[in-house]
Write a protein that holds these residues in place. Sequence first.
Motif, PDB file in Angstrom:
ATOM      1  N   PRO A   1       0.781  -1.071  -0.047  1.00 18.98           N
ATOM      2  CA  PRO A   1      -0.043  -0.021  -0.100  1.00 18.98           C
ATOM      3  C   PRO A   1       0.931   1.169  -0.017  1.00 18.98           C
ATOM      4  CG  PRO A   1      -0.887  -1.491   1.695  1.00 18.98           C
ATOM      5  CD  PRO A   1       0.495  -2.073   1.202  1.00 18.98           C
TER       6      PRO A   1
ATOM      7  N   TRP B   1      -3.973 -10.040   1.407  1.00 17.99           N
ATOM      8  CA  TRP B   1      -3.046  -9.219   1.373  1.00 17.99           C
ATOM      9  C   TRP B   1      -1.710  -9.685   0.469  1.00 17.99           C
ATOM     10  CZ3 TRP B   1      -2.538  -4.237   4.185  1.00 17.99           C
ATOM     11  CH2 TRP B   1      -1.365  -3.872   4.275  1.00 17.99           C
TER      12      TRP B   1
ATOM     13  N   PHE C   1      -6.844  -2.414  -0.682  1.00 19.23           N
ATOM     14  CA  PHE C   1      -7.794  -2.377   0.415  1.00 19.23           C
ATOM     15  C   PHE C   1      -9.115  -3.011   0.468  1.00 19.23           C
ATOM     16  CE2 PHE C   1      -4.743   1.014   1.994  1.00 19.23           C
ATOM     17  CZ  PHE C   1      -4.358   0.305   2.997  1.00 19.23           C
TER      18      PHE C   1
END
Length: 232
Positions: free
Chosen positions: A119, A153, A135
């Motif tokens: 991120p 993730w 996200f």
Amino acid sequence: MELQKVGAAGQSLGLRPGDKLVGLDGEPFTGGAKELRARFSAMETKRVAMHFQRADVDLTVISVTPKLGRWMPCPVAGEPHVPKLSADQLDNWEILRSRDGSYDLFRHRSSPLVWLITPLWLAQMRLWPHLAAFFGMVCVGYPVGLWMCAALWGLGSYYVKKNYLQVIRADRVSRGMFPFAVIAAPGEMNAHATYLAMQPDDKFAFGTIILQNQKPAEADLQDEDDYDYAAA
């Protein structure tokens, strides 16, 4: 040697038909195809700085292969500029440019942040839609459990790591930019300085680049202390 026709490997380095090879690893090159092949490793693991002349522009790229297209012998034109640089000092930086003269650049070699803190890297590269999608994907796994969030993730990070070049290009193309050139430089500010020497009227799309003292055409890029620069 001159590239008469550019292949896939040459296109990935932003090369064009008519580009003349004038140097390798900081030294003038006037040999033929056999001598050119001898400067590379058969396993394509050796990085070589290739110095080209394009009209009145001199540019350098890093390649692991001489198979960039169809090479033809050609006479040397004028006094080509061959910077005293080796491939170990450089990375390839891709330039994307819009028709109004705004541009962006990014390094072909991926940052560790791409995998370790995806991120943060997406935010650093201003890839806002991709950051939101990352996200959003992770949050989808929340009702299942934190283990699912962690798995998603990792999956998202792996995808970005494997496809970061295409991700950046697609985002910049959506902003009206198109691939313009690839240049080899020791760092980001050196890449800006080299590009602005080629296109002095262009503007960085995400801020203002301020170059002080000498410009790269007048300075030896081998030593970054030869000139000062700053980004604002």
